[in-house]
Design a protein around this motif. Structure first.
Motif, PDB file in Angstrom:
ATOM      1  N   TYR A  70       0.833  -1.205   0.000  1.00 54.40           N
ATOM      2  CA  TYR A  70       0.000   0.000   0.000  1.00 54.40           C
ATOM      3  C   TYR A  70       0.866   1.254   0.000  1.00 54.40           C
ATOM      4  N   LEU A  73       2.367   1.714  -3.510  1.00 53.79           N
ATOM      5  CA  LEU A  73       1.363   2.214  -4.461  1.00 53.79           C
ATOM      6  C   LEU A  73       1.060   3.678  -4.216  1.00 53.79           C
ATOM      7  N   LYS A  74       0.964   4.044  -2.960  1.00 51.29           N
ATOM      8  CA  LYS A  74       0.667   5.437  -2.616  1.00 51.29           C
ATOM      9  C   LYS A  74       1.809   6.359  -3.025  1.00 51.29           C
ATOM     10  N   SER A  75       3.048   5.935  -2.839  1.00 46.99           N
ATOM     11  CA  SER A  75       4.192   6.776  -3.216  1.00 46.99           C
ATOM     12  C   SER A  75       4.319   6.850  -4.736  1.00 46.99           C
ATOM     13  N   LYS A  76       3.923   5.816  -5.441  1.00 44.96           N
ATOM     14  CA  LYS A  76       3.973   5.823  -6.893  1.00 44.96           C
ATOM     15  C   LYS A  76       2.964   6.827  -7.458  1.00 44.96           C
ATOM     16  N   LYS A  77       1.803   6.937  -6.825  1.00 42.66           N
ATOM     17  CA  LYS A  77       0.765   7.879  -7.283  1.00 42.66           C
ATOM     18  C   LYS A  77       1.213   9.321  -7.065  1.00 42.66           C
ATOM     19  N   LYS A  78       1.987   9.573  -5.999  1.00 37.65           N
ATOM     20  CA  LYS A  78       2.458  10.929  -5.725  1.00 37.65           C
ATOM     21  C   LYS A  78       3.432  11.393  -6.801  1.00 37.65           C
ATOM     22  N   LYS A  79       4.280  10.499  -7.304  1.00 31.80           N
ATOM     23  CA  LYS A  79       5.267  10.861  -8.311  1.00 31.80           C
ATOM     24  C   LYS A  79       4.619  11.150  -9.660  1.00 31.80           C
ATOM     25  N   ALA A  80       3.531  10.480  -9.975  1.00 28.43           N
ATOM     26  CA  ALA A  80       2.893  10.658 -11.282  1.00 28.43           C
ATOM     27  C   ALA A  80       2.047  11.877 -11.364  1.00 28.43           C
TER      28      ALA A  80
END
Length: 80
Positions: A70, A73-80
Motif C-alpha cells: 500500500y 502504491l501510494k508513493s507511486k501515485k504521488k510521483k505521477a
C-alpha cells in the motif's frame, strides 16, 4: 504525557512478561509434569505450542506485506 507513556510501557512489559512466562512454562516445564496433574487443565494441547506462533507470524507477515504494498502504491501515485 510522560506519566501516560510510562504507564503504557509498564502495561506492555507486564503483558509481554506474562505471555513469555506462560509459553516457557508450557513448553519447557509442562512435559515433565505428570499427565494427570491438575495443572494441565490450564494449558492448551502441545500441538498448539507450534501452531499458534506460526499462525501469528504468518498473519503478521501478511499485514506487513500489505502495508508495504500500500505504501509503495501510494508513493507511486504521488510521483505521477
Amino acid at each position: 504525557m510522560e506519566l501516560a507513556d510510562r504507564a503504557v510501557g509498564f502495561v506492555l512489559s507486564a503483558i509481554s512478561l506474562s505471555i513469555f512466562s506462560y509459553y516457557t512454562f508450557w513448553i519447557v516445564i509442562l512435559p515433565f509434569v505428570d499427565t494427570g496433574h491438575f495443572v494441565h487443565n490450564y494449558f492448551l494441547p502441545r500441538e498448539y505450542a507450534v501452531l499458534l506462533p506460526v499462525y501469528i507470524g504468518v498473519t503478521l507477515m501478511c499485514f506487513v506485506s500489505v502495508f508495504i504494498g500500500y505504501a509503495m502504491l501510494k508513493s507511486k501515485k504521488k510521483k505521477a
